[in-house]
Structures are given as structure tokens and as C-alpha cells.
Scaffold this active site. Structure first.
Site, mmCIF file in Angstrom:
data_model
loop_
_atom_site.group_PDB
_atom_site.id
_atom_site.type_symbol
_atom_site.label_atom_id
_atom_site.label_comp_id
_atom_site.label_asym_id
_atom_site.label_seq_id
_atom_site.Cartn_x
_atom_site.Cartn_y
_atom_site.Cartn_z
ATOM 1 N N GLU A 123 -6.164 -11.493 72.736
ATOM 2 C CA GLU A 123 -4.991 -10.613 72.610
ATOM 3 C C GLU A 123 -5.333 -9.139 72.416
ATOM 4 O O GLU A 123 -4.795 -8.473 71.529
ATOM 5 C CB GLU A 123 -4.103 -11.097 71.454
ATOM 6 C CG GLU A 123 -3.672 -12.550 71.601
ATOM 7 C CD GLU A 123 -2.928 -13.100 70.389
ATOM 8 O OE1 GLU A 123 -2.665 -12.328 69.454
ATOM 9 O OE2 GLU A 123 -2.616 -14.308 70.391
ATOM 10 N N GLU B 18 -3.115 -22.601 75.327
ATOM 11 C CA GLU B 18 -2.345 -22.855 74.100
ATOM 12 C C GLU B 18 -0.934 -23.304 74.442
ATOM 13 O O GLU B 18 0.047 -22.902 73.798
ATOM 14 C CB GLU B 18 -2.291 -21.583 73.225
ATOM 15 C CG GLU B 18 -3.649 -21.019 72.885
ATOM 16 C CD GLU B 18 -3.606 -19.827 71.934
ATOM 17 O OE1 GLU B 18 -2.560 -19.570 71.302
ATOM 18 O OE2 GLU B 18 -4.635 -19.139 71.826
#
Ligand code: G3I
Length: 352
Positions: free
Chosen positions: A159, A264
Site C-alpha cells: 500500500e 486478500e
């Protein structure tokens, strides 16, 4: 032996009933014994919570049956594994690795560098640029070295971008400069040249700016010889996301030529935070359809690029979404009791 006899008797009973009615004989035994790992041509996995893994037999059983790749949901994050400057806590992550080895299944490492889940010794660290670089490099290389030969691949950085495609300002970028992402990959590669190195990110399905930023970063890495082997698309999505966006997310990432990991996956049904929402057949069907689109799109990628699909934990009750947003939600392919949901059938449909 007793189990085999029971199985034989029940199959015989089915055959007898079906034959007496002149119907086609179903094969419930075969359907029942296959897990995702057997029907999927690429690895299918889940992230795992170590305390559940240690304590809940149902949890262990469904993992054994269904998956051939596992990720630690939290146990390899810096806050868990490196709680103070000179202390590493390996026990939980080692437990996961030992469990995976006993099943001969893959372990994907998550995550070496992230701006979240930082221990206070890092957030409060005082030091010049060289000291920060040393902290950063030492953490990466100590963790990668510990798991060398056991962990196949790593989310090296997680991220790093904002949704608008700019580099996120974090403790790492502030102290190490904007090129820290590349150096993280270099340090990890030096520690384990055989490990596959991934850049992991969310939001590909709703932000074209982020998709572009990630692909530009990969092009830059390739031009500079920075070792990068894969892209993780977290894919925390919801039943209202359009098929077009889900497809675009996967196909744009695949244009890099790198391995792609849906890393995920979960599909929330209650983005509106409705506290009285109940799970209906209609919602379940919408969710199943989204699982199908994602899996089908992924399955159509070239085999060499299909690193696998990982759901973010196993059963609905285990999902971070309920605890984080404090709402009813059912984002995963297994229900609270680890029964297969329509979403599971959506996955199977995407594989066919
Ligand atoms: O273990 C402690 C416990 O001792 C304490 O009593 C309790 C009180 O809050 O907290 C527990 O730690 C929590 C931990 O999960 C384990 O349950 C943390 O507070 C909580 O912040 C942590 O949340 C995790 C989150 O990342 C932050 O690290 C979620 O489980 C995990 O699912 C989530 O995963 C992230 C991925 O790593 C990156 N992509 C997004 C994804 C979802 O946010």
C-alpha cells in the site's frame, strides 16, 4: 475401516434408490471429497489467524481440505514479529510455517514494509537517515533470512500509493525518501534470491490512477533492474462493484507480465454499515456472481502469471470486516460454521 463400510453402505443405498427409479446415479462421494486445491489449476489459499489455527479444529480441517497456499493475516507484520528493536517474535509465524510444511503447501509472506501495524519503537524511532536505512534494511533482511527456504514469496511493500496515484506519505517515505520501495525489493532479494517478490496494493478495481501508478512503478523497476516478480491485488471488494472494474483491475495488472496474486479477496455485503442487515438468498447470489467474475477472469490469465487466489481468512466470523467496522457482514466463501456458501459455488463456477 468402519468409515469405509459406512461410505460403502451409503453409496450402495444411493445406487439402489437411483437404479430403482431409473435415474442417473450421482457421485456424491467424489464431489464431497474435493477441495478448492484439487479443482483449481492454480494455488488457492487463505490468510490465517494463528490463534484460531492453534485452537480450532474446524478451522484446521477446512484449511487442510481446501487450500494449498497460506498467508499469515498478521503474524509476519512488523508489529507482530519485531515488537522491539532487538527482539523478534517468531513463534506464531513459525507455527504457520510448520503447519504448512506438514501439509506440503505454500507460504506467502505478508508483509515486510507497511505504514500500518507499526510497533511504537518504530513510530518513536529517533535517528538520522543512515540509522533509518539501517532499521529498514535490518528488519527486511532479518525476517527474509529467517524464513529463507520456507516462505516462497513476499509482499515486500504494501500500500505505498494513494488512490490518486501519488506516493503515500508515510514514516518510510519521510525518513528514507521516495525510492524506498525499490530499495526494499533490493534488500529482500539480497537476503533470499530465490524468493518471489510482490508489490501488494488495494483499490485496483476502483482507481485507474492507482492501476497506472503501480504499472508505471513496475516499468521503472524493470528499466532499473530492480527485482520484482509479482503484483498482489488485495481485492477487498463488495457486491456492488461492477464486473467491468473487476475485470479491468486484473487485466491491467497482468499487462505488466508479472505474476498476479489476488492476495486478500473478500466481498463485503454491507458497505452501508446497516446494523440490522440480514443475509438473504438474493445477497448471497450477488456475492457468488462477483466471486465467479473474479475467479473466471483470473483463470483466463496465462498459466505462468497465475500465482494464485487467497481469501482474507476463511469463515465469515473470522473476517477483519466484522471486527473493524463492527457490523454484520458475510464476506467469505465459508459461513460462521465453515460450511460452503453460494460464494463457494461462485468460485467453482469461475473455475469451470
Ligand atoms: O492481537 C491484539 C489483541 O491482543 C488485542 O487485545 C486487540 C485489541 O484491539 O488487538 C489485537 O490486534 C489486532 C489484530 O488485528 C489481531 O486481531 C489489531 O488491533 C488489529 O488492528 C489487527 O487488524 C488487522 C489489520 O490488518 C491491521 O494490521 C486485521 O486483523 C487484518 O485483517 C488486516 O489486514 C490488512 C492487510 O494486512 C493489508 N490489507 C488490508 C487488510 C485489511 O485491513
Amino acid at each position: 475401516m468402519k468409515k469405509n463400510i459406512l461410505l460403502y453402505l451409503s453409496v450402495t443405498a444411493i445406487i439402489t434408490i437411483c437404479c430403482s427409479k431409473h435415474e442417473v446415479i450421482p457421485d456424491p462421494v467424489v464431489v464431497e471429497t474435493k477441495g478448492l486445491k484439487e479443482v483449481s489449476p492454480f494455488p488457492f489459499g487463505a490468510s490465517l489467524n494463528i490463534s484460531l489455527l492453534k485452537s480450532r479444529v474446524l478451522y484446521q480441517n477446512v484449511i487442510r481440505k481446501e487450500f494449498n497456499s497460506v498467508t499469515a493475516e498478521n503474524a509476519m507484520k512488523i508489529g507482530s514479529i519485531h515488537p522491539s528493536e532487538n527482539t523478534y517474535y517468531w513463534d506464531d509465524a513459525d507455527y504457520l510455517v510448520t503447519f504448512a510444511k506438514s501439509l506440503n503447501i505454500r507460504v506467502h509472506g505478508h508483509t515486510l514494509i507497511w505504514h500500518n501495524s507499526l510497533p511504537s519503537w518504530v513510530t518513536g524511532f529517533q535517528g538520522d537517515a543512515a540509522a533509518w536505512e539501517d532499521l529498514f534494511k535490518t528488519h527486511i533482511q532479518t525476517v527474509v533470512t529467517h524464513f529463507k527456504g520456507s516462505v516462497t514469496s513476499w509482499d515486500v511493500v504494501n500500500e505505498a500509493f494513494n488512490d490518486d496515484g501519488t506516493l503515500r506519505s508515510t514514516i518510510w517515505s519521510q525518513h528514507l525518501g521516495n525510492d524506498y520501495v525499490a530499495r526494499a525489493f533490493q534488500y529482500a532479494h539480497l537476503a533470499d534470491p530465490d524468493a518471489l517478490l510482490f508489490y501488494n496494493e488495494y483499490g485496483h478495481e476502483y482507481s485507474s490512477a492507482k492501476r497506472t501508478a503501480v504499472n508505471n512503478m513496475v516499468a521503472d523497476f524493470k528499466a532499473r533492474g530492480i527485482p520484482v516478480h509479482g503484483l498482489g491485488l488485495q481485492m477487498h471488494t463488495n457486491q456492488n462493484q461492477t464486473d467491468a472494474n473487476l475485470i479491468e483491475a486484473i487485466s491491467t495488472a497482468a499487462q505488466t507480465g508479472l505474476k498476479i496474486h489476488i492476495s486478500e479477496l473478500d466481498i463485503s455485503l454491507n458497505q452501508a454499515n446497516n446494523q440490522s442487515l440480514v443475509l438473504t438468498d438474493a445477497l448471497s447470489a450477488l456475492q457468488a456472481a462477483k466471486y465467479k467474475v473474479i475467479v473466471k477472469t483470473f483463470a483466463a490469465l496465462p498459466a505462468a502469471q497465475r500465482y494464485g487466489i487467497t481469501t482474507w481468512n476463511v469463515g465469515d466470523a473470522d473476517s477483519w470486516i466484522r471486527s473493524t467496522y463492527n457490523r454484520p457482514d458475510w464476506p467469505l466463501p465459508f459461513d460462521d460454521n465453515y460450511n460452503r456458501k453460494p460464494a463457494y459455488q461462485g468460485i467453482l463456477d469461475g473455475l469451470n
